[in-house]
Design an enzyme around this catalytic site. Structure first.
Site, PDB file in Angstrom:
ATOM      1  N   HIS A   1      40.207  -0.075  -6.841  1.00  0.00           N
ATOM      2  CA  HIS A   1      40.762   0.429  -8.106  1.00  0.00           C
ATOM      3  C   HIS A   1      40.212   1.841  -8.325  1.00  0.00           C
ATOM      4  O   HIS A   1      40.950   2.780  -8.584  1.00  0.00           O
ATOM      5  CB  HIS A   1      40.376  -0.514  -9.236  1.00  0.00           C
ATOM      6  CG  HIS A   1      40.819  -0.051 -10.593  1.00  0.00           C
ATOM      7  ND1 HIS A   1      42.136  -0.057 -10.983  1.00  0.00           N
ATOM      8  CD2 HIS A   1      40.117   0.448 -11.643  1.00  0.00           C
ATOM      9  CE1 HIS A   1      42.231   0.414 -12.225  1.00  0.00           C
ATOM     10  NE2 HIS A   1      41.017   0.731 -12.650  1.00  0.00           N
TER      11      HIS A   1
ATOM     12  N   HIS B   1      40.630  -6.267 -19.146  1.00  0.00           N
ATOM     13  CA  HIS B   1      41.876  -6.193 -19.922  1.00  0.00           C
ATOM     14  C   HIS B   1      42.465  -7.584 -20.175  1.00  0.00           C
ATOM     15  O   HIS B   1      42.302  -8.490 -19.363  1.00  0.00           O
ATOM     16  CB  HIS B   1      42.936  -5.372 -19.176  1.00  0.00           C
ATOM     17  CG  HIS B   1      42.624  -3.907 -19.094  1.00  0.00           C
ATOM     18  ND1 HIS B   1      43.044  -3.005 -20.031  1.00  0.00           N
ATOM     19  CD2 HIS B   1      41.923  -3.201 -18.174  1.00  0.00           C
ATOM     20  CE1 HIS B   1      42.623  -1.783 -19.702  1.00  0.00           C
ATOM     21  NE2 HIS B   1      41.934  -1.878 -18.570  1.00  0.00           N
TER      22      HIS B   1
ATOM     23  N   HIS C   1      33.092   1.178 -13.782  1.00  0.00           N
ATOM     24  CA  HIS C   1      33.763   2.299 -13.094  1.00  0.00           C
ATOM     25  C   HIS C   1      34.016   3.415 -14.081  1.00  0.00           C
ATOM     26  O   HIS C   1      33.791   3.280 -15.275  1.00  0.00           O
ATOM     27  CB  HIS C   1      35.021   1.828 -12.367  1.00  0.00           C
ATOM     28  CG  HIS C   1      36.147   1.365 -13.252  1.00  0.00           C
ATOM     29  ND1 HIS C   1      36.074   0.226 -14.025  1.00  0.00           N
ATOM     30  CD2 HIS C   1      37.377   1.893 -13.492  1.00  0.00           C
ATOM     31  CE1 HIS C   1      37.222   0.063 -14.674  1.00  0.00           C
ATOM     32  NE2 HIS C   1      38.024   1.062 -14.381  1.00  0.00           N
TER      33      HIS C   1
ATOM     34  N   ASP D   1      38.096  -3.610 -13.647  1.00  0.00           N
ATOM     35  CA  ASP D   1      39.538  -3.609 -13.368  1.00  0.00           C
ATOM     36  C   ASP D   1      39.831  -3.986 -11.915  1.00  0.00           C
ATOM     37  O   ASP D   1      40.769  -3.469 -11.303  1.00  0.00           O
ATOM     38  CB  ASP D   1      40.136  -2.225 -13.667  1.00  0.00           C
ATOM     39  CG  ASP D   1      40.192  -1.938 -15.165  1.00  0.00           C
ATOM     40  OD1 ASP D   1      39.882  -2.833 -15.967  1.00  0.00           O
ATOM     41  OD2 ASP D   1      40.548  -0.798 -15.516  1.00  0.00           O
TER      42      ASP D   1
ATOM     43  N   ASP E   1      38.778   4.557 -20.368  1.00  0.00           N
ATOM     44  CA  ASP E   1      38.894   3.391 -21.254  1.00  0.00           C
ATOM     45  C   ASP E   1      37.762   2.380 -21.009  1.00  0.00           C
ATOM     46  O   ASP E   1      37.708   1.334 -21.651  1.00  0.00           O
ATOM     47  CB  ASP E   1      40.280   2.722 -21.136  1.00  0.00           C
ATOM     48  CG  ASP E   1      40.565   2.160 -19.761  1.00  0.00           C
ATOM     49  OD1 ASP E   1      40.157   2.768 -18.755  1.00  0.00           O
ATOM     50  OD2 ASP E   1      41.210   1.093 -19.681  1.00  0.00           O
ATOM     51  N   HIS E   2      36.835   2.710 -20.106  1.00  0.00           N
ATOM     52  CA  HIS E   2      35.650   1.872 -19.859  1.00  0.00           C
ATOM     53  C   HIS E   2      34.336   2.574 -20.203  1.00  0.00           C
ATOM     54  O   HIS E   2      33.330   1.904 -20.423  1.00  0.00           O
ATOM     55  CB  HIS E   2      35.627   1.389 -18.400  1.00  0.00           C
ATOM     56  CG  HIS E   2      36.767   0.459 -18.095  1.00  0.00           C
ATOM     57  ND1 HIS E   2      36.594  -0.895 -17.883  1.00  0.00           N
ATOM     58  CD2 HIS E   2      38.099   0.690 -18.022  1.00  0.00           C
ATOM     59  CE1 HIS E   2      37.784  -1.449 -17.677  1.00  0.00           C
ATOM     60  NE2 HIS E   2      38.704  -0.508 -17.752  1.00  0.00           N
TER      61      HIS E   2
ATOM     62  N   HIS F   1      36.641   5.105 -15.324  1.00  0.00           N
ATOM     63  CA  HIS F   1      37.807   5.356 -16.174  1.00  0.00           C
ATOM     64  C   HIS F   1      37.422   5.447 -17.655  1.00  0.00           C
ATOM     65  O   HIS F   1      36.585   4.679 -18.139  1.00  0.00           O
ATOM     66  CB  HIS F   1      38.868   4.273 -15.968  1.00  0.00           C
ATOM     67  CG  HIS F   1      39.614   4.436 -14.672  1.00  0.00           C
ATOM     68  ND1 HIS F   1      40.298   3.402 -14.076  1.00  0.00           N
ATOM     69  CD2 HIS F   1      39.768   5.521 -13.870  1.00  0.00           C
ATOM     70  CE1 HIS F   1      40.855   3.848 -12.949  1.00  0.00           C
ATOM     71  NE2 HIS F   1      40.539   5.121 -12.797  1.00  0.00           N
TER      72      HIS F   1
HETATM   73 ZN   LIG Z   1      40.226   1.271 -14.600  1.00  0.00          ZN
END
Ligand SMILES: [Zn+2]
Length: 254
Positions: A111, A166, A53, A128, A57-58, A55
């Site tokens: 998400h 995570h 996805h 996530d 942080d990915h 985001h």
């Molecule tokens: Zn995420």
């Protein structure tokens, strides 16, 4: 023979690396630096980047990795992380010839609106959406959508290894205990996962079977989960989606 490694990033992210001794693919590289040092230490060439996805942080490390390695990139068709050259949706398959691996794709929105999972070889990379003993927040979708997405993952074979984005497991278990204080398998899991964290090891991967037995978000039809959700809501909840919505809300303020 492909082996899987957790590359820790930021505070609690995992970038998953699949490698066969000469080449590697990484899933959800939020940061390029820890990936580069992993590759250098093991003398590996990067063969592919996969993203579940959009985001940061990915995918934050994706542009730098692609600039260096010029490797193919795979990501969701229904959202736009920059730098993805093959955009995938449910039913698609992708291959990483250098690793001899083929993976299928599931759409698991909620998400984020276009979130996908990569599935195959007895494993699932689910970003996530499904966490060990928990699930992702509803940033771009409804509780009903997330319940559907989780149900899709829950139908995978019980032995499927779950690689999520995570290390939230111990906090998730504390919440799960509040929802299902009498779940013996959950108590056993807490002992197991706490021991892993004490020696600095990831709690992941888990398995679909383990999640079905202990993850309250996959257990919204279980009497104890329904009773806890109704007690928290102060009213009767008509169906498993309403139970799911209630415990997702409850977790946000836990
Ligand atoms: Zn995420």
């Amino acid at each position: 023979m492909v082996s899987i490694h957790a590359i820790p990033a930021f505070r609690d992210n995992y970038i998953w690396a699949l490698e066969n001794g000469t080449h590697a693919a990484v899933v959800d590289p939020g940061d390029a630096a820890p990936v580069e040092s992993f590759l250098e230490k093991r003398n590996l060439q990067l063969a592919a980047v996969l993203a579940t996805h959009h985001h940061a942080d990915h995918v934050g490390g994706l542009p730098a990795l692609v600039a260096h390695w010029r490797c193919p990139t795979f990501g969701p068709a229904h959202e736009v992380p920059s730098g993805i050259d093959t955009r995938l949706a449910e039913g698609d398959r992708m291959t990483i010839p250098r690793l001899g691996i083929a993976l299928g794709v599931l759409d698991i929105p909620a998400h984020t609106a276009g979130h996908i999972a990569f599935v195959g070889e007895d494993m699932v990379f689910c970003g996530d959406t499904l966490f060990a003993c928990g699930c992702g927040r509803l940033f771009e979708g409804s509780a009903a959508q997330m319940a559907d997405s989780l149900a899709k993952l829950a139908r995978l074979p019980a032995a499927t290894r779950v690689y999520c984005g995570h290390e939230y497991t111990l906090a998730n278990i504390r919440f799960a205990e509040a929802v299902e204080p009498d779940n013996r398998k959950l108590a056993e899991r807490k002992v197991r996962e706490s021991a892993k964290r004490e020696r600095g090891a990831p709690t992941l991967p888990s398995t679909i079977g383990e999640e079905l037995a202990t993850n309250p978000f996959l257990r919204c039809a279980e009497p104890e989960v329904v009773a806890s959700a109704e007690r928290h809501a102060g009213r009767k909840l008509g169906d498993p989606v309403a139970v799911f919505a209630e415990i997702r809300e409850w977790k946000n303020s836990f």
